[in-house]
Enzyme design. Structure first.
Site, PDB file in Angstrom:
ATOM      1  N   ASP A 116       0.791  -1.108   0.067  1.00 45.66           N
ATOM      2  CA  ASP A 116      -0.075   0.004  -0.190  1.00 45.66           C
ATOM      3  C   ASP A 116       0.996   1.108  -0.011  1.00 45.66           C
ATOM      4  OD1 ASP A 116      -1.982   1.868   0.818  1.00 45.66           O
ATOM      5  OD2 ASP A 116      -3.129   0.413   1.236  1.00 45.66           O
TER       6      ASP A 116
ATOM      7  N   ASP B 288       3.752   1.564  -4.652  1.00 48.60           N
ATOM      8  CA  ASP B 288       2.666   1.669  -5.804  1.00 48.60           C
ATOM      9  C   ASP B 288       2.746   0.334  -6.215  1.00 48.60           C
ATOM     10  OD1 ASP B 288       1.258   2.119  -8.174  1.00 48.60           O
ATOM     11  OD2 ASP B 288       1.806   4.121  -8.581  1.00 48.60           O
TER      12      ASP B 288
ATOM     13  N   PHE C 288      -6.824  -4.981  -4.344  1.00 52.78           N
ATOM     14  CA  PHE C 288      -7.729  -3.990  -3.793  1.00 52.78           C
ATOM     15  C   PHE C 288      -7.481  -2.380  -4.357  1.00 52.78           C
ATOM     16  CE2 PHE C 288      -8.048  -7.277  -0.325  1.00 52.78           C
ATOM     17  CZ  PHE C 288      -9.396  -7.270  -0.432  1.00 52.78           C
TER      18      PHE C 288
ATOM     19  N   SER D 267     -17.428  -4.213  -8.357  1.00 51.20           N
ATOM     20  CA  SER D 267     -18.372  -3.679  -7.697  1.00 51.20           C
ATOM     21  C   SER D 267     -19.953  -4.001  -8.168  1.00 51.20           C
ATOM     22  CB  SER D 267     -17.984  -2.101  -7.771  1.00 51.20           C
ATOM     23  OG  SER D 267     -19.071  -1.404  -7.238  1.00 51.20           O
TER      24      SER D 267
ATOM     25  N   THR E  10     -21.676  -1.828  -8.996  1.00 47.25           N
ATOM     26  CA  THR E  10     -21.819  -0.491  -9.756  1.00 47.25           C
ATOM     27  C   THR E  10     -22.006  -0.966 -11.278  1.00 47.25           C
ATOM     28  OG1 THR E  10     -21.276   1.847 -10.026  1.00 47.25           O
ATOM     29  CG2 THR E  10     -19.378   0.155  -9.967  1.00 47.25           C
TER      30      THR E  10
ATOM     31  N   TYR F  40     -15.602   6.112 -12.233  1.00 47.85           N
ATOM     32  CA  TYR F  40     -15.322   5.052 -11.578  1.00 47.85           C
ATOM     33  C   TYR F  40     -15.885   3.756 -11.866  1.00 47.85           C
ATOM     34  CZ  TYR F  40     -15.503   1.875  -7.356  1.00 47.85           C
ATOM     35  OH  TYR F  40     -15.137   0.921  -6.673  1.00 47.85           O
TER      36      TYR F  40
ATOM     37  N   LYS G  73     -14.253  -0.079 -13.445  1.00 47.75           N
ATOM     38  CA  LYS G  73     -14.482  -1.642 -12.917  1.00 47.75           C
ATOM     39  C   LYS G  73     -14.726  -2.439 -13.996  1.00 47.75           C
ATOM     40  CE  LYS G  73     -13.197  -0.993  -8.765  1.00 47.75           C
ATOM     41  NZ  LYS G  73     -12.108  -1.501  -8.129  1.00 47.75           N
TER      42      LYS G  73
ATOM     43  N   PHE H 178     -21.352  -5.507  -3.031  1.00 43.54           N
ATOM     44  CA  PHE H 178     -22.399  -4.933  -2.874  1.00 43.54           C
ATOM     45  C   PHE H 178     -22.054  -3.705  -1.909  1.00 43.54           C
ATOM     46  CE2 PHE H 178     -25.801  -6.144  -5.689  1.00 43.54           C
ATOM     47  CZ  PHE H 178     -25.121  -7.120  -6.461  1.00 43.54           C
TER      48      PHE H 178
ATOM     49  N   ARG I  73     -30.368  -0.629  -0.764  1.00 45.06           N
ATOM     50  CA  ARG I  73     -29.068  -1.162  -1.110  1.00 45.06           C
ATOM     51  C   ARG I  73     -28.820  -2.486  -0.370  1.00 45.06           C
ATOM     52  NH1 ARG I  73     -29.599   2.037  -4.156  1.00 45.06           N
ATOM     53  NH2 ARG I  73     -28.224   3.946  -4.757  1.00 45.06           N
TER      54      ARG I  73
ATOM     55  N   ASP J 276     -27.479   8.223  -8.412  1.00 46.82           N
ATOM     56  CA  ASP J 276     -28.094   7.170  -7.482  1.00 46.82           C
ATOM     57  C   ASP J 276     -29.177   6.165  -8.142  1.00 46.82           C
ATOM     58  OD1 ASP J 276     -26.580   7.379  -5.238  1.00 46.82           O
ATOM     59  OD2 ASP J 276     -28.061   8.736  -4.108  1.00 46.82           O
TER      60      ASP J 276
HETATM   61  P1  NAD Z   1     -10.007   2.013   0.245  1.00 46.51           P
HETATM   62  O1  NAD Z   1      -9.459   3.451  -0.085  1.00 46.51           O
HETATM   63  O2  NAD Z   1     -10.087   2.099   1.864  1.00 46.51           O
HETATM   64  O3  NAD Z   1      -8.584   1.120   0.062  1.00 46.51           O
HETATM   65  C1  NAD Z   1      -7.814   1.033  -1.046  1.00 46.51           C
HETATM   66  C2  NAD Z   1      -6.176   1.223  -0.688  1.00 46.51           C
HETATM   67  O4  NAD Z   1      -5.503   1.082  -1.876  1.00 46.51           O
HETATM   68  C3  NAD Z   1      -5.748   2.671   0.192  1.00 46.51           C
HETATM   69  O5  NAD Z   1      -5.435   2.103   1.458  1.00 46.51           O
HETATM   70  C4  NAD Z   1      -4.847   2.972  -0.788  1.00 46.51           C
HETATM   71  O6  NAD Z   1      -3.850   3.971  -0.133  1.00 46.51           O
HETATM   72  C5  NAD Z   1      -4.536   1.972  -1.539  1.00 46.51           C
HETATM   73  N1  NAD Z   1      -4.003   2.424  -2.998  1.00 46.51           N
HETATM   74  C6  NAD Z   1      -4.521   3.026  -4.066  1.00 46.51           C
HETATM   75  N2  NAD Z   1      -3.752   2.860  -5.023  1.00 46.51           N
HETATM   76  C7  NAD Z   1      -2.749   2.359  -4.626  1.00 46.51           C
HETATM   77  C8  NAD Z   1      -1.643   2.087  -5.610  1.00 46.51           C
HETATM   78  N3  NAD Z   1      -1.585   2.263  -6.811  1.00 46.51           N
HETATM   79  N4  NAD Z   1      -0.706   1.223  -5.167  1.00 46.51           N
HETATM   80  C9  NAD Z   1      -0.629   0.855  -3.766  1.00 46.51           C
HETATM   81  N5  NAD Z   1      -1.773   1.244  -2.861  1.00 46.51           N
HETATM   82  C10 NAD Z   1      -2.809   1.906  -3.512  1.00 46.51           C
HETATM   83  O7  NAD Z   1     -10.927   1.258  -0.378  1.00 46.51           O
HETATM   84  P2  NAD Z   1     -11.871  -0.025  -0.017  1.00 46.51           P
HETATM   85  O8  NAD Z   1     -13.123   0.641   0.426  1.00 46.51           O
HETATM   86  O9  NAD Z   1     -11.041  -0.634   0.987  1.00 46.51           O
HETATM   87  O10 NAD Z   1     -11.862  -0.573  -1.535  1.00 46.51           O
HETATM   88  C11 NAD Z   1     -11.200  -1.530  -1.958  1.00 46.51           C
HETATM   89  C12 NAD Z   1     -11.297  -1.929  -3.118  1.00 46.51           C
HETATM   90  O11 NAD Z   1     -12.633  -2.429  -3.429  1.00 46.51           O
HETATM   91  C13 NAD Z   1     -11.423  -0.999  -4.323  1.00 46.51           C
HETATM   92  O12 NAD Z   1     -10.818  -1.615  -5.593  1.00 46.51           O
HETATM   93  C14 NAD Z   1     -12.495  -0.406  -4.531  1.00 46.51           C
HETATM   94  O13 NAD Z   1     -13.001   0.244  -5.822  1.00 46.51           O
HETATM   95  C15 NAD Z   1     -13.449  -1.516  -4.342  1.00 46.51           C
HETATM   96  N6  NAD Z   1     -14.909  -1.542  -3.778  1.00 46.51           N
HETATM   97  C16 NAD Z   1     -15.173  -0.842  -2.910  1.00 46.51           C
HETATM   98  C17 NAD Z   1     -16.560  -0.766  -2.458  1.00 46.51           C
HETATM   99  C18 NAD Z   1     -16.853   0.103  -1.110  1.00 46.51           C
HETATM  100  O14 NAD Z   1     -17.899   0.566  -0.884  1.00 46.51           O
HETATM  101  N7  NAD Z   1     -15.817   0.523  -0.112  1.00 46.51           N
HETATM  102  C19 NAD Z   1     -17.481  -1.286  -3.034  1.00 46.51           C
HETATM  103  C20 NAD Z   1     -17.009  -1.941  -4.212  1.00 46.51           C
HETATM  104  C21 NAD Z   1     -15.907  -2.052  -4.618  1.00 46.51           C
HETATM  105  C1  WQD Z   2     -25.997   4.444  -0.045  1.00 48.84           C
HETATM  106  C2  WQD Z   2     -27.355   5.040   0.201  1.00 48.84           C
HETATM  107  C3  WQD Z   2     -27.727   7.183  -1.014  1.00 48.84           C
HETATM  108  C4  WQD Z   2     -24.941   9.499   1.760  1.00 48.84           C
HETATM  109  C5  WQD Z   2     -21.313   3.744  -3.805  1.00 48.84           C
HETATM  110  C6  WQD Z   2     -20.384   3.607  -4.903  1.00 48.84           C
HETATM  111  C7  WQD Z   2     -20.710   2.243  -5.215  1.00 48.84           C
HETATM  112  C8  WQD Z   2     -19.753   1.129  -4.577  1.00 48.84           C
HETATM  113  C9  WQD Z   2     -20.203   1.414  -3.049  1.00 48.84           C
HETATM  114  C10 WQD Z   2     -17.633   1.067  -4.735  1.00 48.84           C
HETATM  115  C11 WQD Z   2     -27.875   5.688  -1.223  1.00 48.84           C
HETATM  116  C12 WQD Z   2     -27.935   7.308   0.452  1.00 48.84           C
HETATM  117  C13 WQD Z   2     -25.980   8.570   1.071  1.00 48.84           C
HETATM  118  C14 WQD Z   2     -25.841  10.327   2.635  1.00 48.84           C
HETATM  119  C15 WQD Z   2     -27.827   9.439   2.006  1.00 48.84           C
HETATM  120  N1  WQD Z   2     -18.613   1.572  -4.197  1.00 48.84           N
HETATM  121  N2  WQD Z   2     -27.109   8.375   1.148  1.00 48.84           N
HETATM  122  N3  WQD Z   2     -27.322  10.377   2.545  1.00 48.84           N
HETATM  123  O1  WQD Z   2     -24.044   5.066  -3.449  1.00 48.84           O
HETATM  124  O2  WQD Z   2     -24.782   2.845  -2.945  1.00 48.84           O
HETATM  125  O3  WQD Z   2     -22.546   3.007  -3.620  1.00 48.84           O
HETATM  126  O4  WQD Z   2     -20.620   2.891  -2.698  1.00 48.84           O
HETATM  127  O5  WQD Z   2     -17.523   0.578  -5.851  1.00 48.84           O
HETATM  128  O6  WQD Z   2     -20.058   2.201  -6.645  1.00 48.84           O
HETATM  129  O7  WQD Z   2     -21.333   4.167  -5.689  1.00 48.84           O
HETATM  130  O8  WQD Z   2     -23.392   4.126  -1.510  1.00 48.84           O
HETATM  131  O9  WQD Z   2     -23.170   4.481   0.895  1.00 48.84           O
HETATM  132  O10 WQD Z   2     -22.897   6.504  -1.143  1.00 48.84           O
HETATM  133  O11 WQD Z   2     -25.179   5.534  -0.537  1.00 48.84           O
HETATM  134  O12 WQD Z   2     -29.018   9.268   1.834  1.00 48.84           O
HETATM  135  O13 WQD Z   2     -25.287  11.438   3.085  1.00 48.84           O
HETATM  136  O14 WQD Z   2     -27.497   6.034   0.983  1.00 48.84           O
HETATM  137  O15 WQD Z   2     -28.509   7.915  -1.683  1.00 48.84           O
HETATM  138  O16 WQD Z   2     -29.241   5.735  -1.476  1.00 48.84           O
HETATM  139  P1  WQD Z   2     -23.849   3.621  -2.966  1.00 48.84           P
HETATM  140  P2  WQD Z   2     -23.462   5.189  -0.621  1.00 48.84           P
END
Ligand code: NAD
Ligand code: WQD
Length: 343
Positions: free
Chosen positions: A38, A65, A86, A130, A132, A155, A159, A185, A238, A303
């Site tokens: 990281d 990186d 990740f 995701s 998404t 974004y 994916k 999710f 969600r 959304d």
């Molecule tokens: P996060 O930002 O907490 O973790 C990502 C980590 O990657 C961070 O610590 C960042 O410093 C590190 N990072 C980013 N680019 C880097 C690089 N080039 N080299 C080394 N380190 C790097 O995010 P998260 O919520 O833990 O998400 C992890 C993965 O899951 C991501 O790919 C994200 O798109 C995906 N994802 C997250 C969610 C969510 O809601 N959190 C939902 C769906 C998918």
């Molecule tokens: C959840 C619900 C908002 C904030 C996002 C990314 C998605 C995935 C997960 C990575 C929605 C509502 C939110 C607030 C609210 N990430 N909300 N007030 O939008 O489902 O997904 O994170 O892949 O790609 O788009 O998650 O937590 O932002 O929102 O009412 O202040 O909460 O409208 O219905 P979302 P979220």
């Protein structure tokens, strides 16, 4: 398998992030040797200390990186049994403002990292995708064969592009690289020890971190984005899952890859149940006894109305299903917020 102290070495890019840190703990507990990579662009070094306190052992980690092959050379100096990728930038709004950054890190970084895996003959890759990728699904719940619609944000597009890249790299590797694409999710919650959790830098865009900060008094009231959606109570729906359940799915995916002999497959990771924003607020209040200051507001651009997973395939092929309830997720998120508020 490539071993370290008799444990298979698994690279965890983004291993100091929200999902990566919980997965690093789950890997260790399952008998693997996680190797965190990281560069801390969205995390902090003390996350490593939090993981170490949970597992009671040092964590091997490299500040690098993962898309930079020179910086990654020490990581590959010992054999690697598998990788979980990740590392990515994940803020939907920022991706609209700075698409170049997202194309570079999420797509370019993944391409460069996958090339390193192939060069070093790493046999297994688990990738963070995701829900998404489904956009506004016309049928619920969504299964892995549901249509992939044009992305709603740069974004989301990254994916979709990475999934395509992995299909192509998998074909090119001719059975030498097994791939599990995991479509998460909505992960929420934190480790029950409150040693690790989500670290939103700046005002959180996501529901649960904003909610817990509002309850802690660090923000004004939570704005519910729209109550005129065609759902039971008018607010968006969600599929919220506990980050520790999600972490365990990565262990299950690695175990599946070990027996799958170079296959590629895609899995939805969710509970299978949808919850509305109003239900999340009510559930938080029941779980913690705290009132959530909130107000109704306009819809947020981009959304989708409702999305939740059909998680049957993960159950059948990976032997994985969520175990923790929405209330447990929210209670753990609150304990983590209380810990953050003290520091
Ligand atoms: P996060 O930002 O907490 O973790 C990502 C980590 O990657 C961070 O610590 C960042 O410093 C590190 N990072 C980013 N680019 C880097 C690089 N080039 N080299 C080394 N380190 C790097 O995010 P998260 O919520 O833990 O998400 C992890 C993965 O899951 C991501 O790919 C994200 O798109 C995906 N994802 C997250 C969610 C969510 O809601 N959190 C939902 C769906 C998918
Ligand atoms: C959840 C619900 C908002 C904030 C996002 C990314 C998605 C995935 C997960 C990575 C929605 C509502 C939110 C607030 C609210 N990430 N909300 N007030 O939008 O489902 O997904 O994170 O892949 O790609 O788009 O998650 O937590 O932002 O929102 O009412 O202040 O909460 O409208 O219905 P979302 P979220």
């Amino acid at each position: 398998m490539a071993q370290s102290n008799d444990r298979p070495r698994i690279l965890v890019t983004g291993g100091a992030g929200f999902i990566g840190s919980h997965t690093t703990v789950a890997l260790y507990e399952a008998g693997f040797h996680p190797v965190v990579v990281d560069d801390l662009r969205n995390s902090r070094e003390d996350v490593v200390a939090g993981m170490e306190r949970i597992i009671g052992a040092p964590v091997e980690w490299h500040r690098a990186d993962c898309g930079n092959s020179e910086a990654m050379a020490p990581v590959f100096s010992q054999p690697v049994a598998g990788a979980i990728h990740f590392a990515a930038d994940k803020a939907v709004g920022e991706s609209v403002e700075h698409p170049e950054k997202y194309f570079d890190n999420n797509i370019g970084g993944t391409a460069r990292f996958v090339a390193m895996l192939r060069e070093h003959h790493v046999p297994h890759l688990v990738f963070s995708s995701s829900c998404t990728v489904y956009g506004e699904a016309s049928q619920l719940p969504v299964s892995e064969t549901s249509p992939i619609l044009p992305a709603e944000s740069p974004y989301g597009y990254t994916k979709q592009a990475c999934e395509q890249l992995l299909w192509n790299a998998h074909a090119a590797a001719k059975g030498q690289l097994g791939v599990a694409i995991l479509r998460y999710f909505n992960p929420i919650g934190a480790h029950p020890s409150a040693e690790i959790g989500e670290l939103p830098l700046g005002p959180p865009a996501n529901l649960v971190p904003f909610l817990t900060q509002a309850v802690a008094g660090h923000r004004g009231p939570l704005t519910v984005f729209g109550e005129d959606y065609p759902t039971a109570d008018g607010t968006c729906v969600r599929d919220y899952l506990h980050v520790c359940d999600l972490a365990e799915a990565h262990v299950a995916a690695l175990n599946w890859l070990e027996g799958a002999k170079g296959e590629l497959d895609t899995f939805n990771l969710g509970t299978g149940e949808g919850s509305s924003v109003k239900e999340v607020i009510a559930s938080f209040e029941e779980a913690t006894g705290e009132k959530v200051p909130h107000q109704m507001g306009d819809r947020r651009a981009g959304d989708v109305t409702a999305i939740y997973a059909n998680p049957i395939k993960a159950k059948e092929k990976l032997g994985w299903a969520t175990k923790r309830s929405l209330k447990t997720c929210l209670a753990d998120a609150w304990h983590w917020q209380q810990r953050l508020s003290q520091s």
